[in-house]
Design a protein around this motif. Structure first.
Motif, PDB file in Angstrom:
ATOM      1  N   LEU A   1       1.139  -1.309  -0.050  1.00 17.80           N
ATOM      2  CA  LEU A   1       0.168   0.102   0.225  1.00 17.80           C
ATOM      3  C   LEU A   1       0.926   0.752  -0.449  1.00 17.80           C
ATOM      4  N   THR A   2       1.022   2.294  -1.083  1.00 20.21           N
ATOM      5  CA  THR A   2       1.426   3.517  -0.761  1.00 20.21           C
ATOM      6  C   THR A   2      -0.090   4.443  -0.967  1.00 20.21           C
ATOM      7  N   TRP A   3       1.145   5.229   0.324  1.00 17.12           N
ATOM      8  CA  TRP A   3      -0.003   6.643   0.900  1.00 17.12           C
ATOM      9  C   TRP A   3       0.403   7.547   1.097  1.00 17.12           C
ATOM     10  N   ILE A   4      -0.025   8.305   0.350  1.00 13.23           N
ATOM     11  CA  ILE A   4       0.779   9.503  -0.580  1.00 13.23           C
ATOM     12  C   ILE A   4      -0.314  11.321   0.230  1.00 13.23           C
ATOM     13  N   SER A   5       1.049  12.038   0.686  1.00 10.14           N
ATOM     14  CA  SER A   5      -0.122  12.836   1.700  1.00 10.14           C
ATOM     15  C   SER A   5       0.369  14.124   1.138  1.00 10.14           C
TER      16      SER A   5
END
Lengths: 270, 286
Positions: free
Chosen positions: B187-191
């Protein structure tokens, strides 16, 4: 909480009727009454003022006048229909200043207190009026609703702007900080600094303890910075030039920051 | 003419069926953090005065310079959960969903991280964000929408927080945009944080997680305890110009002071050449 152009109104409704904290300005009395009417058809039984500014007491006459005091038996007709209206509670300094020179002709508090705390009981819960001494003014009240766990903080806490310290009417920076810490002793977070006691500010958004703490930190840090500059014998202009609110101006406004600096400076100089 | 119509109709039908084809994606599960990216920042934490690589403005720098780590001992600060924009830096995360059993539509996703156990809700049902006078929370008010296989989330109503755990502030006027996408069990989570008060450009970071069905979010019942006696109402901070630690990080790593003071220019590759041409720090920040 009813947010309006004059600030925030807190409304408690229940079996006994309606309690209103800070009915805002005269100009918005009818819209405020209309909003209250949507919450409850019951009569307004109490009005409480957290301070004496027109944006808190301006609607007293219209809002309290539309209500009924609690009374029964053979005195009901005299109290409800003759004197009319709901009682208006406030600290006695509010009455002194509103009825004194430069005050207003009507809408004065009808019931005042001069001690640290006055207790009421309405709509099934204790309601405490707690005096914040020499904060925004010398007549500030924080209203604590103990069962619903809500505090109306008045202008002791205004998270959308810098505080206003009304030096002419008994306010002080150290009293304001004491008032904010007093408020923090009342509030309790629910779990890990989240939620819990809700705080209705005099102006600005609904808040909780963490918001009050953040604001208290800001006021204390700015006070400390100005105090340090005062100790170094700086003039007001020099203190303003040092920009002790620089890092907070983007949140609360640079122009109001300059006014806040001056109020703190003059308060510390007393 | 009939032939032309037939061709046009066939073309229209084909177009109707040739839109993007998406795989079914579900973000639910227990996810273990992979801290290979920005490990020192996420593990031991940043040092005092370590601002490099962040698009901060002068106000943010001024406020961070005044910050004292002793602030964490003040009762109201001891049990603060990480805000939504900072939480993905840490620990694993549990993600679960609420599904309407009648329509099978996802009403909301929720996240829960270990540090202080904040539960976050991402509304997927199209509801609007509340008005400006609504309560602001550590996790904010989030709404999500699918963009192909990617979940995009907008978050407002955040409490005032921090960009780093060294006093660099993030205001409550900030808006958080996030993109979640799943590649197999990763899972890639970009903020992306936009803050008109303390940032000159958006602050973008990515975090990776691996599916870990055995991961359990542990309970974190934080207890507020006064362990540092101090005068009532005292808030630890440094007066302007008095923080003695601001140049320690630069000196320790033989870096120019200017570089560690941060700002948008320090985010970009070309800044490396500028660092090479600068002298390392040898004195304090005043």
């Amino acid at each position: 909480m009813i947010a309006g152009p004059g600030g925030n109104t807190t409304v408690q409704v229940g079996r006994d009727g309606v309690l209103v904290v800070d009915p805002q300005t005269t100009a918005v009395s009818q819209p405020i009454l209309a909003e209250i009417g949507k919450l409850s058809p019951a009569p307004i039984r109490y009005v409480i003022n957290t301070t004496l500014d027109a944006d808190h007491v301006g609607g007293n006459q219209a809002v309290a006048g539309s209500g009924q005091t609690l009374a029964g038996g053979n005195t009901r007709a005299a109290t409800v229909y003759s004197s009319g209206g709901a009682p208006i509670y406030a600290h006695e300094n509010v009455l002194k200043r509103l009825s004194g020179e430069g005050g207003v002709a009507s809408g004065w508090p009808t019931d005042t207190y001069f001690v640290d705390q006055k207790d009421l009981f309405i709509n099934g819960e204790p309601v405490q009026l707690i005096h914040a001494q020499a904060a925004h003014t010398d007549g500030d009240t924080m209203v604590v609703f103990r069962r619903t766990d809500v505090v109306s903080a008045g202008d002791v806490f205004t998270p959308d702007r810098y505080p206003v310290i009304d030096l002419q009417r008994g306010g002080s920076i150290n009293g304001l900080i004491a008032g904010l810490n007093q408020l923090l002793r009342i509030t309790v977070p629910e779990f890990n600094q989240q939620g819990g006691t809700l705080v209705v500010p005099g102006h600005g958004r609904l808040s909780d303890e963490a918001d009050v703490a953040d604001y208290r930190d800001m006021v204390t840090i700015v006070r400390d910075r100005i105090q340090d500059l005062v100790k170094r014998k700086m003039t007001l202009e020099q203190v303003k030039a040092a920009r002790p609110t620089f890092d907070y101006d983007g949140i609360y406004g640079a122009q109001k920051g300059a006014e806040f600096i001056e109020q703190v400076y003059r308060s510390l100089a007393r | 003419m009939r032939t032309i119509h037939s061709v046009l109709l066939a073309g229209a039908v084909l177009v109707g069926f040739t839109g993007p084809v998406y795989a079914q994606v579900d973000l639910s599960g227990e996810w273990a953090a992979r801290q290979h990216e920005d490990a020192p920042e996420r593990g031991g934490g940043p040092e005092v005065g370590e601002y490099q690589g962040l698009p901060i403005n002068d106000a943010a720098r001024f406020r961070a310079d005044a910050w004292s780590a002793s602030l964490w001992t003040v009762p109201e600060h001891q049990c603060i959960p990480h805000p939504a924009d900072y939480g993905p830096n840490f620990s694993g995360v549990r993600i679960w969903k609420d599904v309407d059993p009648v329509t099978q539509e996802i009403v909301a996703y929720h996240t829960n991280i270990a540090w202080m156990n904040p539960v976050r809700t991402i509304w997927m049902d199209g509801r609007p964000h509340p008005g400006p006078n609504a309560l602001h929370t550590w996790e904010g008010f989030s709404t999500g929408r699918w963009e192909g296989d990617m979940l995009t989330v907008e978050t407002t109503h955040l409490k005032a927080g921090y960009l780093r755990r060294n006093g660099l502030p993030r205001s409550e006027k900030a808006v958080l945009r996030e993109h979640f996408f799943r590649t197999g069990d990763v899972l890639t989570w970009i903020s992306i944080v936009t803050d008109p008060v303390y940032l000159t450009e958006p602050y973008i970071k990515s975090r990776n997680f691996v599916l870990d069905p055995g991961y359990q979010v542990t309970l974190y019942p934080c207890s507020i305890d006064v362990e540092v006696p101090r005068p009532g109402g005292e808030i630890p901070h440094y007066l302007p110009g008095s923080n003695p630690f601001l140049s320690d990080f630069a000196m320790k790593h033989n870096l120019p002071l200017e570089a560690v003071r941060g700002g948008a220019s320090t985010m970009y590759p070309e800044y490396v050449e500028r660092v090479k041409a600068s002298a390392p720090a040898d004195r304090g920040v005043r």
